[in-house]
Design a protein around this motif. Structure first.
Motif, PDB file in Angstrom:
ATOM      1  N   SER A   1      90.280 -43.052  33.476  1.00  0.00           N
ATOM      2  CA  SER A   1      91.635 -43.102  34.014  1.00  0.00           C
ATOM      3  C   SER A   1      91.880 -41.867  34.844  1.00  0.00           C
ATOM      4  O   SER A   1      91.122 -40.891  34.767  1.00  0.00           O
ATOM      5  N   GLU A   2      92.950 -41.911  35.629  1.00  0.00           N
ATOM      6  CA  GLU A   2      93.300 -40.754  36.440  1.00  0.00           C
ATOM      7  C   GLU A   2      93.801 -39.631  35.538  1.00  0.00           C
ATOM      8  O   GLU A   2      94.755 -39.811  34.782  1.00  0.00           O
ATOM      9  N   GLY A   3      93.128 -38.491  35.578  1.00  0.00           N
ATOM     10  CA  GLY A   3      93.543 -37.358  34.756  1.00  0.00           C
ATOM     11  C   GLY A   3      93.017 -37.388  33.345  1.00  0.00           C
ATOM     12  O   GLY A   3      93.429 -36.557  32.522  1.00  0.00           O
ATOM     13  N   ASP A   4      92.106 -38.344  33.034  1.00  0.00           N
ATOM     14  CA  ASP A   4      91.532 -38.427  31.676  1.00  0.00           C
ATOM     15  C   ASP A   4      92.621 -38.401  30.613  1.00  0.00           C
ATOM     16  O   ASP A   4      92.650 -37.569  29.700  1.00  0.00           O
ATOM     17  N   THR A   5      93.555 -39.324  30.720  1.00  0.00           N
ATOM     18  CA  THR A   5      94.697 -39.351  29.797  1.00  0.00           C
ATOM     19  C   THR A   5      94.488 -40.324  28.649  1.00  0.00           C
ATOM     20  O   THR A   5      95.429 -40.606  27.915  1.00  0.00           O
TER      21      THR A   5
ATOM     22  N   GLN B   1     107.080 -47.155  43.159  1.00  0.00           N
ATOM     23  CA  GLN B   1     105.965 -47.707  43.938  1.00  0.00           C
ATOM     24  C   GLN B   1     104.613 -47.061  43.604  1.00  0.00           C
ATOM     25  O   GLN B   1     103.636 -47.285  44.307  1.00  0.00           O
ATOM     26  N   GLN B   2     104.543 -46.300  42.533  1.00  0.00           N
ATOM     27  CA  GLN B   2     103.272 -45.677  42.152  1.00  0.00           C
ATOM     28  C   GLN B   2     102.460 -46.619  41.264  1.00  0.00           C
ATOM     29  O   GLN B   2     103.006 -47.411  40.495  1.00  0.00           O
ATOM     30  N   GLU B   3     101.129 -46.519  41.364  1.00  0.00           N
ATOM     31  CA  GLU B   3     100.229 -47.365  40.579  1.00  0.00           C
ATOM     32  C   GLU B   3      99.081 -46.512  40.041  1.00  0.00           C
ATOM     33  O   GLU B   3      98.603 -45.592  40.710  1.00  0.00           O
ATOM     34  N   GLN B   4      98.648 -46.819  38.805  1.00  0.00           N
ATOM     35  CA  GLN B   4      97.498 -46.157  38.206  1.00  0.00           C
ATOM     36  C   GLN B   4      96.546 -47.206  37.664  1.00  0.00           C
ATOM     37  O   GLN B   4      96.961 -48.305  37.270  1.00  0.00           O
ATOM     38  N   THR B   5      95.234 -46.827  37.621  1.00  0.00           N
ATOM     39  CA  THR B   5      94.191 -47.759  37.206  1.00  0.00           C
ATOM     40  C   THR B   5      93.429 -47.190  36.009  1.00  0.00           C
ATOM     41  O   THR B   5      93.115 -45.992  35.975  1.00  0.00           O
TER      42      THR B   5
ATOM     43  N   VAL C   1      90.459 -42.935  22.292  1.00  0.00           N
ATOM     44  CA  VAL C   1      90.015 -44.115  21.557  1.00  0.00           C
ATOM     45  C   VAL C   1      90.107 -43.826  20.072  1.00  0.00           C
ATOM     46  O   VAL C   1      89.661 -42.766  19.588  1.00  0.00           O
ATOM     47  N   SER C   2      90.677 -44.762  19.328  1.00  0.00           N
ATOM     48  CA  SER C   2      90.731 -44.681  17.873  1.00  0.00           C
ATOM     49  C   SER C   2      90.360 -46.051  17.329  1.00  0.00           C
ATOM     50  O   SER C   2      91.146 -47.006  17.444  1.00  0.00           O
ATOM     51  N   GLY C   3      89.138 -46.142  16.774  1.00  0.00           N
ATOM     52  CA  GLY C   3      88.659 -47.440  16.315  1.00  0.00           C
ATOM     53  C   GLY C   3      88.454 -48.368  17.490  1.00  0.00           C
ATOM     54  O   GLY C   3      87.711 -48.069  18.423  1.00  0.00           O
ATOM     55  N   GLN C   4      89.141 -49.505  17.470  1.00  0.00           N
ATOM     56  CA  GLN C   4      89.049 -50.468  18.567  1.00  0.00           C
ATOM     57  C   GLN C   4      90.242 -50.387  19.523  1.00  0.00           C
ATOM     58  O   GLN C   4      90.394 -51.224  20.392  1.00  0.00           O
ATOM     59  N   THR C   5      91.081 -49.335  19.359  1.00  0.00           N
ATOM     60  CA  THR C   5      92.289 -49.200  20.185  1.00  0.00           C
ATOM     61  C   THR C   5      92.130 -48.086  21.211  1.00  0.00           C
ATOM     62  O   THR C   5      91.825 -46.948  20.844  1.00  0.00           O
ATOM     63  N   VAL C   6      92.371 -48.454  22.477  1.00  0.00           N
ATOM     64  CA  VAL C   6      92.368 -47.484  23.578  1.00  0.00           C
ATOM     65  C   VAL C   6      93.818 -47.188  23.942  1.00  0.00           C
ATOM     66  O   VAL C   6      94.590 -48.118  24.223  1.00  0.00           O
ATOM     67  N   THR C   7      94.201 -45.905  23.947  1.00  0.00           N
ATOM     68  CA  THR C   7      95.569 -45.499  24.281  1.00  0.00           C
ATOM     69  C   THR C   7      95.529 -44.550  25.465  1.00  0.00           C
ATOM     70  O   THR C   7      94.792 -43.556  25.449  1.00  0.00           O
ATOM     71  N   CYS C   8      96.337 -44.854  26.502  1.00  0.00           N
ATOM     72  CA  CYS C   8      96.406 -44.023  27.707  1.00  0.00           C
ATOM     73  C   CYS C   8      97.847 -43.571  27.920  1.00  0.00           C
ATOM     74  O   CYS C   8      98.758 -44.401  28.031  1.00  0.00           O
ATOM     75  N   LEU C   9      98.043 -42.245  27.923  1.00  0.00           N
ATOM     76  CA  LEU C   9      99.371 -41.665  28.152  1.00  0.00           C
ATOM     77  C   LEU C   9      99.481 -41.311  29.634  1.00  0.00           C
ATOM     78  O   LEU C   9      98.975 -40.287  30.082  1.00  0.00           O
ATOM     79  N   LEU C  10     100.167 -42.164  30.384  1.00  0.00           N
ATOM     80  CA  LEU C  10     100.241 -41.986  31.827  1.00  0.00           C
ATOM     81  C   LEU C  10     101.395 -41.103  32.276  1.00  0.00           C
ATOM     82  O   LEU C  10     101.470 -40.717  33.440  1.00  0.00           O
ATOM     83  N   GLY C  11     102.328 -40.797  31.373  1.00  0.00           N
ATOM     84  CA  GLY C  11     103.442 -39.926  31.737  1.00  0.00           C
ATOM     85  C   GLY C  11     104.462 -40.646  32.607  1.00  0.00           C
ATOM     86  O   GLY C  11     104.899 -41.752  32.286  1.00  0.00           O
ATOM     87  N   THR C  12     104.838 -40.038  33.733  1.00  0.00           N
ATOM     88  CA  THR C  12     105.865 -40.594  34.626  1.00  0.00           C
ATOM     89  C   THR C  12     105.211 -41.309  35.805  1.00  0.00           C
ATOM     90  O   THR C  12     104.325 -40.769  36.465  1.00  0.00           O
ATOM     91  N   LEU C  13     105.682 -42.544  36.032  1.00  0.00           N
ATOM     92  CA  LEU C  13     105.268 -43.290  37.226  1.00  0.00           C
ATOM     93  C   LEU C  13     106.432 -43.267  38.207  1.00  0.00           C
ATOM     94  O   LEU C  13     107.516 -43.785  37.916  1.00  0.00           O
TER      95      LEU C  13
END
Length: 578
Positions: free
Chosen positions: A321-325, A343-347, A328-340
């Motif tokens: 992800s952008e910024g390595d945010t 018209q902003q998009e993250q992948t 992974v815990s077990g089978q769950t991936v969590t990404c903290l993207l902060g403020t969008l």
């Protein structure tokens, strides 16, 4: 002689004398005051001016004094104005009085009264004239008053933009137009806004407005024919979904109300989508999930979090992800993207390995502080490895023979050679050698149509083939030669089997046997006879897939850097959707 009595004058004329009697005849002079009345227009219309014209005349032989005209206006008429050509005119409580004064014999004066009818029907109006010398005289007129034609109102409602994200502004505009020929009176437009919008501003082009909760009432008053009035409402969207807004307009002289509706679609500003790098995917191969999270609105979205619970039938490999945010815990991936921002998009890219054959369903969820959560789900088919083979299918094979004659010019140098030999009385011997020109014959499909023997999938194609013919001229006396080469083309139509979707690219055509003969004509040209055999082949390479039960191509094949080679096509390239 005359006899006066008060204001009366009597003429006394003697009768001719007779032998018997004598009679006195006393004649009283004609004293008459005339009044006449006219109305226009007739018929009149409610709300529009109606004019009464009263003419009073002295038709006597003497002076009339104290002439007065009184007109008591009937109910249903509203006094506007009055005027007279002599004297004065006044109106009190619906009674119009014109003091004309003296009228000489033969004199006439005119009184004009302007009124406005207030109700349809028959209006009867009487005017009375009096003088000091004559009794009262009256004139009565009946006028038809038609009802005022109804106004014709139209209403149009617009919502801009009709596609908006949550929290953004939308403008509702109501336009009311009078398309009739009569002014519309007491025009009122009522616009009840749907739930989920918050009003920030209201404007009307004319008149006044009031707001009671979600209902805006615009009082436009009178709208003249051919004119329009507008109300503009600015609002902020507060809920998602389709919001429908309806406005209604009424008027005193419009029989039915008119309605207009406009709808807007309010989108969730937080959006999420998910794609798989391959579908189907092979057991044990790498599979990438690409998650796109976007803010479709204009306002920032804060504390944006994305969670993806990896199915138990796949093995987690990595997440980017952008910024390595992401974590992974077990089978769950969590990404903290902060403020969008707007018209902003993250992948986010999650890589896994499918472990079992079957269907894998994966869902990602995005949330933010100021918007409801959204989800994206994708289903991927996991299959066992397959092997690729191909079979060349032959649809038709046609062999045809072409025999034709062409006449070509002799090049200048060889023509001089021939002319010199002939001038010396020697023969010129001609020989030829023909070979197919480089490359295959060109093919053009002329028409598809059913043909006997071939069937319903037949086609007629046009072949264009070329041959290179080398001509050698020999002087029989000297043995000297002159050689030149000709390029000869020939077109021929051939019928063959060409099922759809096959086309020219599936046909190969070539000359495989060729013969020639040549001679010099009297006009010193070369007459060339060619006889060649032509082969046409219709074929198509069909790729097949079979279940693999043996060693598979390796995912990583070491190739030396100095070797330039393309990797052979594999099943995903040939069958990307199987």
């Amino acid at each position: 002689y005359s006899l006066e009595h008060g204001n009366d004058v009597f003429q006394i004329r003697p009768r001719p004398q007779s032998a018997t009697t004598e009679t006195l005849v006393i004649e009283q002079p004609i004293l008459e005051l005339l009044i006449s009345k006219f109305a226009g227009p007739d018929p009149a219309t409610v709300g529009e001016e109606l004019n009464y014209t009263i003419v009073v005349s002295n038709e006597t032989e003497g002076l009339l004094t104290g002439v007065e005209v009184v007109d008591v206006l009937p109910p249903g008429l509203v006094f506007v104005s009055a005027e007279t050509t002599q004297g004065t005119v006044t109106e009190v409580a619906g009674t119009v009085t014109a003091l004309i004064g003296d009228l000489d014999p033969g004199q006439s004066e005119i009184i004009t009264i302007t009124v406005i009818p207030t109700a349809p029907g028959i209006v009867t109006n009487t005017a009375t004239a009096t003088s000091n010398q004559t009794p009262p005289v009256s004139s009565t007129i009946e006028t038809t008053v038609n009802a005022l034609p109804p106004a014709f109102l139209t209403i149009e409602k617009l919502a801009e933009p009709n596609l908006v994200t949550l929290g953004n502004e939308v403008i509702f505009q109501v336009t009311v137009c009078n398309m009739g020929e009569t002014a519309a009176t007491n025009v009122v437009a009522v616009d009840t806004l749907p739930g989920g919008v918050e009003v920030t501003g209201i404007q009307v082009s004319e008149g006044t407005f009031t707001q009671i909760g979600p209902t805006i009432i615009a009082s436009f008053g009178v709208i003249a024919p051919g004119t329009c009035a507008m109300i503009t409402i600015e609002a902020i969207t507060a809920v998602t979904g389709t919001l429908t807004n309806t406005a209604v307009v009424t008027a005193d002289n419009v029989e039915d109300s008119e309605t207009a509706t406009a709808s807007i679609t309010v989108l969730q500003p937080l959006a999420i989508s998910k794609q798989a790098s391959s579908n189907p995917v092979l057991v044990g191969s790498l599979l990438q999930y690409t998650i796109s999270v976007a803010n479709l609105g204009e306002l920032p979205l804060t504390n944006v979090i994305v969670r993806d619970v990896i199915p138990p039938t796949v093995e987690f490999v990595s997440v980017q992800s952008e910024g390595d945010t992401c974590s992974v815990s077990g089978q769950t991936v969590t990404c903290l993207l902060g403020t969008l921002e707007g018209q902003q998009e993250q992948t986010i890219i999650i890589t896994v390995i499918p472990l079992l054959e079957g269907v894998v369903t994966n869902t990602a969820t995005a949330q933010a502080d100021n918007t409801p959560p959204v989800t994206a789900t994708i289903t991927t088919l996991v299959v066992r490895p397959l092997e690729c083979i191909s079979v060349s299918k032959l649809f038709d094979w046609v062999v045809t023979r072409s025999d034709f004659i062409v006449e070509e010019s002799i090049p200048e140098n060889c023509r001089a050679f021939v002319e010199q030999a002939i001038a010396g009385g020697r023969q010129v011997l001609v020989s030829c050698n023909a070979v197919p020109a480089t490359g295959e014959c060109s093919i053009t499909v002329v028409k598809r149509l059913p043909l006997p023997i071939i069937g319903s999938q037949a086609a007629i194609v046009l072949t264009t083939c070329s041959a290179e013919v080398t001509i050698t001229l020999t002087d029989s006396g000297t043995g000297e030669t002159c050689t030149f080469t000709l390029l000869v083309k020939n077109n021929e139509k051939v019928s063959l089997c060409l099922p759809l979707p096959l086309d020219e690219s599936n046909i190969t055509s070539q000359i495989f046997d060729i013969h020639c003969a040549a001679r010099i004509t009297d006009s010193l040209t070369i007459e060339l006879q060619l006889d060649w055999c032509l082969e046409l082949v219709v074929k198509f390479t069909i790729p097949l897939m079979v279940e693999a039960t043996f060693c598979q191509p390796r995912a990583l094949i070491p190739i030396p850097e100095s070797c330039s080679i393309s990797v052979p096509m594999q099943c995903p390239t040939l069958f990307p959707f199987v």
